[in-house]
Design a protein around this motif. Structure first.
Motif: not given
Length: 176
Positions: A91-99
């Motif tokens: 989930i962190y990586k999903l957030g980082f991709i959006e950022f």
């Protein structure tokens, strides 16, 4: 066990989280299809049955689509598939991709704030949701702490972008 649709969906989700075997999840899905599909069960109103199947299919897709052999499958910003067993990291990586999408749009369109601001804010909002979820999952772990830092950056970027959207008399910010 209750026979209501919502209870069975909740149990299906709990079951799928407890196993890493996609075949067992698929088997459980087909058991529910036999109960709730309008062509297979004449005792349920067709309209309600159709609505139930839409929900069931969506839940099944979400449970299976991102998991391979018990690991979360993520296509990173470079188009490379990663298989991650740690849900908080996924989930962190999903957030980082959006950022990163928000940053990329901002950097590629430096003079076009009006045209890209809402798109950037949309990606920041998605990253915000992911990072908040990681903090809930991993309060004291590395990914929770990293998410707090990323949230700070997302808020700062949102503030920077939204200042360009307000008139000189306005002080309001678009909240994410």
């Amino acid at each position: 066990m209750s026979n209501s649709f919502s209870d069975r969906i909740k149990n299906f989700i709990l079951f799928s989280k407890a196993t890493n075997d996609n075949e067992k999840i698929k088997k459980k899905y087909f058991e529910l299809v036999k109960i709730f599909h309008p062509d297979l069960n004449n005792e349920i109103d067709k309209e309600i049955s159709n609505e139930n199947m839409i929900v069931l299919n969506y839940v099944y897709e979400q449970l299976i689509k991102n998991k391979v052999n018990g690991k979360y499958c993520l296509t990173n910003e470079y188009g490379i598939k990663e298989y991650i067993s740690d849900k908080a990291l996924y989930i962190y990586k999903l957030g980082f991709i959006e950022f990163r999408k928000a940053i990329t749009i901002m950097l590629e369109n430096p003079g076009n704030k009006e045209g890209t601001s809402y798109e950037i804010i949309g990606h920041l909002y998605k990253s915000y949701k992911y990072f908040k979820e990681v903090i809930k999952l991993d309060k004291n772990g590395n990914w929770g702490r990293a998410s707090i830092v990323q949230l700070h950056h997302a808020y700062s970027m949102n503030e920077h972008i939204t200042r360009g959207l307000t008139g000189s008399d306005e002080k309001g910010l678009v909240e994410i």
